[in-house]
Design a protein around this motif. Structure first.
Motif, PDB file in Angstrom:
ATOM      1  N   VAL A   1       0.875  -1.071   0.068  1.00 25.90           N
ATOM      2  CA  VAL A   1      -0.101   0.018   0.159  1.00 25.90           C
ATOM      3  C   VAL A   1       0.853   1.180   0.150  1.00 25.90           C
ATOM      4  O   VAL A   1       1.980   1.279   0.370  1.00 25.90           O
ATOM      5  N   GLY A   2       0.396   2.372  -0.840  1.00 25.48           N
ATOM      6  CA  GLY A   2       1.124   3.692  -0.456  1.00 25.48           C
ATOM      7  C   GLY A   2       2.346   3.446  -1.563  1.00 25.48           C
ATOM      8  O   GLY A   2       2.232   3.038  -2.638  1.00 25.48           O
ATOM      9  N   ALA A   3       3.463   4.049  -1.103  1.00 24.66           N
ATOM     10  CA  ALA A   3       4.695   4.327  -1.807  1.00 24.66           C
ATOM     11  C   ALA A   3       5.272   3.090  -2.363  1.00 24.66           C
ATOM     12  O   ALA A   3       5.484   3.086  -3.775  1.00 24.66           O
ATOM     13  N   GLU A   4       5.301   1.869  -1.511  1.00 23.63           N
ATOM     14  CA  GLU A   4       5.666   0.652  -2.235  1.00 23.63           C
ATOM     15  C   GLU A   4       4.785   0.060  -3.106  1.00 23.63           C
ATOM     16  O   GLU A   4       5.214  -0.276  -4.202  1.00 23.63           O
ATOM     17  N   ALA A   5       3.458   0.420  -3.147  1.00 24.65           N
ATOM     18  CA  ALA A   5       2.535  -0.094  -4.113  1.00 24.65           C
ATOM     19  C   ALA A   5       2.738   0.739  -5.547  1.00 24.65           C
ATOM     20  O   ALA A   5       2.603   0.418  -6.485  1.00 24.65           O
ATOM     21  N   LYS A   6       3.091   2.095  -5.229  1.00 24.76           N
ATOM     22  CA  LYS A   6       3.053   2.723  -6.439  1.00 24.76           C
ATOM     23  C   LYS A   6       4.323   2.519  -7.327  1.00 24.76           C
ATOM     24  O   LYS A   6       4.180   2.555  -8.529  1.00 24.76           O
ATOM     25  N   ARG A   7       5.419   2.047  -6.618  1.00 20.79           N
ATOM     26  CA  ARG A   7       6.373   1.466  -7.358  1.00 20.79           C
ATOM     27  C   ARG A   7       5.886   0.302  -8.254  1.00 20.79           C
ATOM     28  O   ARG A   7       6.735   0.016  -9.294  1.00 20.79           O
ATOM     29  N   MET A   8       4.987  -0.620  -7.863  1.00 18.00           N
ATOM     30  CA  MET A   8       4.597  -1.640  -8.624  1.00 18.00           C
ATOM     31  C   MET A   8       3.703  -1.085  -9.593  1.00 18.00           C
ATOM     32  O   MET A   8       3.282  -2.140 -10.601  1.00 18.00           O
ATOM     33  N   LEU A   9       3.118   0.237  -9.804  1.00 16.94           N
ATOM     34  CA  LEU A   9       2.048   0.487 -10.564  1.00 16.94           C
ATOM     35  C   LEU A   9       2.582   0.296 -12.087  1.00 16.94           C
ATOM     36  O   LEU A   9       3.366   0.705 -12.611  1.00 16.94           O
ATOM     37  N   TYR A  10       1.698  -0.411 -12.719  1.00 20.67           N
ATOM     38  CA  TYR A  10       1.906  -0.949 -14.227  1.00 20.67           C
ATOM     39  C   TYR A  10       3.329  -1.659 -14.455  1.00 20.67           C
ATOM     40  O   TYR A  10       3.735  -1.819 -15.447  1.00 20.67           O
ATOM     41  N   LYS A  11       3.836  -2.159 -13.212  1.00 24.26           N
ATOM     42  CA  LYS A  11       5.128  -2.937 -13.445  1.00 24.26           C
ATOM     43  C   LYS A  11       4.824  -4.457 -12.706  1.00 24.26           C
ATOM     44  O   LYS A  11       5.901  -5.181 -12.537  1.00 24.26           O
ATOM     45  N   THR A  12       3.518  -4.611 -12.160  1.00 18.14           N
ATOM     46  CA  THR A  12       3.241  -5.827 -11.508  1.00 18.14           C
ATOM     47  C   THR A  12       3.228  -7.150 -12.266  1.00 18.14           C
ATOM     48  O   THR A  12       2.855  -7.061 -13.469  1.00 18.14           O
ATOM     49  N   PRO A  13       3.632  -8.331 -11.614  1.00 11.98           N
ATOM     50  CA  PRO A  13       3.569  -9.671 -12.490  1.00 11.98           C
ATOM     51  C   PRO A  13       2.047  -9.906 -12.771  1.00 11.98           C
ATOM     52  O   PRO A  13       1.093  -9.282 -12.135  1.00 11.98           O
TER      53      PRO A  13
ATOM     54  N   ASN B   1       0.236 -12.048 -11.176  1.00 14.01           N
ATOM     55  CA  ASN B   1      -0.806 -12.341 -10.382  1.00 14.01           C
ATOM     56  C   ASN B   1      -0.974 -11.250  -9.310  1.00 14.01           C
ATOM     57  O   ASN B   1      -1.773 -11.275  -8.253  1.00 14.01           O
ATOM     58  N   ILE B   2      -0.433 -10.134  -9.571  1.00 11.12           N
ATOM     59  CA  ILE B   2      -0.554  -8.838  -8.704  1.00 11.12           C
ATOM     60  C   ILE B   2      -1.209  -7.982  -9.416  1.00 11.12           C
ATOM     61  O   ILE B   2      -0.628  -7.533 -10.612  1.00 11.12           O
ATOM     62  N   SER B   3      -2.102  -7.065  -8.749  1.00 10.06           N
ATOM     63  CA  SER B   3      -2.897  -6.103  -9.502  1.00 10.06           C
ATOM     64  C   SER B   3      -2.797  -4.811  -8.420  1.00 10.06           C
ATOM     65  O   SER B   3      -2.948  -4.722  -7.390  1.00 10.06           O
ATOM     66  N   ALA B   4      -1.940  -3.718  -9.196  1.00 11.86           N
ATOM     67  CA  ALA B   4      -1.768  -2.281  -8.651  1.00 11.86           C
ATOM     68  C   ALA B   4      -2.597  -1.381  -8.930  1.00 11.86           C
ATOM     69  O   ALA B   4      -2.679  -0.944 -10.430  1.00 11.86           O
ATOM     70  N   ILE B   5      -3.580  -0.838  -8.258  1.00 14.44           N
ATOM     71  CA  ILE B   5      -4.437   0.135  -8.619  1.00 14.44           C
ATOM     72  C   ILE B   5      -4.656   1.324  -7.786  1.00 14.44           C
ATOM     73  O   ILE B   5      -4.133   1.486  -6.649  1.00 14.44           O
ATOM     74  N   ARG B   6      -5.326   2.228  -8.751  1.00 15.54           N
ATOM     75  CA  ARG B   6      -5.627   3.352  -7.596  1.00 15.54           C
ATOM     76  C   ARG B   6      -7.148   3.522  -7.267  1.00 15.54           C
ATOM     77  O   ARG B   6      -8.060   3.537  -8.164  1.00 15.54           O
ATOM     78  N   PRO B   7      -7.470   3.025  -6.033  1.00 13.12           N
ATOM     79  CA  PRO B   7      -8.926   3.131  -5.530  1.00 13.12           C
ATOM     80  C   PRO B   7      -9.652   4.261  -5.756  1.00 13.12           C
ATOM     81  O   PRO B   7     -10.854   4.185  -5.745  1.00 13.12           O
ATOM     82  N   MET B   8      -9.102   5.565  -5.751  1.00 16.58           N
ATOM     83  CA  MET B   8      -9.742   6.807  -5.982  1.00 16.58           C
ATOM     84  C   MET B   8      -9.684   7.224  -7.247  1.00 16.58           C
ATOM     85  O   MET B   8      -8.450   7.145  -8.113  1.00 16.58           O
ATOM     86  N   SER B   9     -10.782   7.716  -8.150  1.00 10.45           N
ATOM     87  CA  SER B   9     -10.780   8.513  -9.043  1.00 10.45           C
ATOM     88  C   SER B   9     -11.452   9.795  -9.100  1.00 10.45           C
ATOM     89  O   SER B   9     -12.664   9.726  -8.817  1.00 10.45           O
TER      90      SER B   9
END
Length: 328
Positions: free
Chosen positions: A49-61, A63-71
């Motif tokens: 969650v947070g900064a660590e999850a942002k580093r994964m955004l659009y780069k995840t394997p 089996n993992i989904s990194a999303i922005r829950p707010m729009s």
């Protein structure tokens, strides 16, 4: 002050599209992290969650989904928002204290629907809040920016909002670069362009800045780099910026004459991440002929104001039917 108030953890939250900020009474801003959640597909287990999850955004394997829950400032994914709130709050409030005494006041856009409002409250309750209230972001920002006239009156006379956040600036840059240079870039690259050379207004004295951006050629699909300048980024942002300026002008036009006189004398205070876009304050001042100032803590105003509102507005007005539905 009642017994509950003395022993409660009062938390003000700014659920931003880009960043979430949390204020705890007596401690100040304790969380300022990207609004991103990475979950394992299938199990829905939170990976980051947070900064660590942002580093994964659009780069995840796979089996993992990194999303922005707010729009656009509202909840797009209630489950992920709940997990995000729970994670951030758990960093500052011990779990054994959370369910017993935590009260949350959350900033929301004034354009939010009742369904979206209930979604915000429900996510906070499921995350462990004892009581939840929402406060319009514009009022919270005014409190956080210490605009005394608003604080003393305890409300707003005129309010307007459009669903335009920092992500819309980024999307505008992505579309412009693709259309004009046949280059596909990601939102993170667009965000860097916005922050480093983005601007809303320029005069003859401004230096043209340049920055290199990398992406994929839209035709060949091959990696490609491009040098882009601040003039192009201003053009990319022009339509979105103009929507904001027009709404400000509309709101001023709806303001009663007595208050309009105060605004002319005291000026407009800008807050939020958008206030940091270079030249936006100058453009708004030029278009409205009203002095414009940027709050001393523009990124923190909503979270600060939401937390400080506990002292100004004693009642917590959570829709009780939401509690009932959660307990069914």
């Amino acid at each position: 002050m009642g017994v509950f108030e003395r022993f409660s953890n009062d938390i003000g939250i700014d659920l931003g599209t880009c960043n979430t900020l949390i204020y705890v009474r007596g401690k100040g801003i304790v969380v300022d992290e990207p609004s991103v959640v990475a979950v394992e597909k299938g199990t829905k287990r939170v990976v980051a969650v947070g900064a660590e999850a942002k580093r994964m955004l659009y780069k995840t394997p796979g089996n993992i989904s990194a999303i922005r829950p707010m729009s656009d400032g509202v909840i797009a994914d209630i489950d992920s928002t709940e997990k995000m709130i729970k994670y951030f709050v758990s960093k500052v409030i011990p779990r054994h204290q959370l369910f017993k005494s935590t009260r949350m006041k959350i900033g929301i856009p004034s354009c939010i629907t009742q369904v979206e409002r209930r979604a915000v409250i429900e996510a906070a309750l499921k995350a462990g809040a004892k009581e939840v209230d929402v406060i319009e972001e514009s009022l919270a920002a005014a409190i956080g920016a210490q605009i005394k006239s608003v604080i003393s009156l305890g409300g707003m006379v005129v309010t307007n909002a459009i669903r335009v956040g920092g992500d819309k600036f980024d999307e505008s840059i992505v579309k412009y670069v693709l259309k004009n240079h046949n280059l596909k870039i990601g939102l993170q690259a667009a965000e860097r362009l916005k922050k480093e050379i983005g601007n809303a207004f320029s005069d003859r004295n401004n230096t043209i800045e340049t920055m290199e951006v990398r992406g994929n050629d839209a035709i060949t699909g091959l990696p490609k780099r491009l040098e882009i300048d601040s003039v192009e980024i201003r053009e990319a942002l022009k339509e979105t910026v103009n929507r904001i300026v027009e709404l400000i002008k509309q709101t001023l036009g709806e303001t009663p004459p007595e208050l309009a006189a105060d605004i002319v004398e005291r000026g407009i205070i800008m807050s939020g991440g958008g206030a940091l876009l270079k030249g936006l304050d100058t453009l708004v001042q030029k278009e409205t002929q009203v002095p414009v100032f940027i709050a001393s803590n523009p990124l923190e105003c909503v979270a600060l104001g939401a937390g400080q509102a506990f002292e100004l507005f004693r009642d917590m007005s959570t829709d009780r039917s939401i509690y009932d539905n959660l307990n069914d």
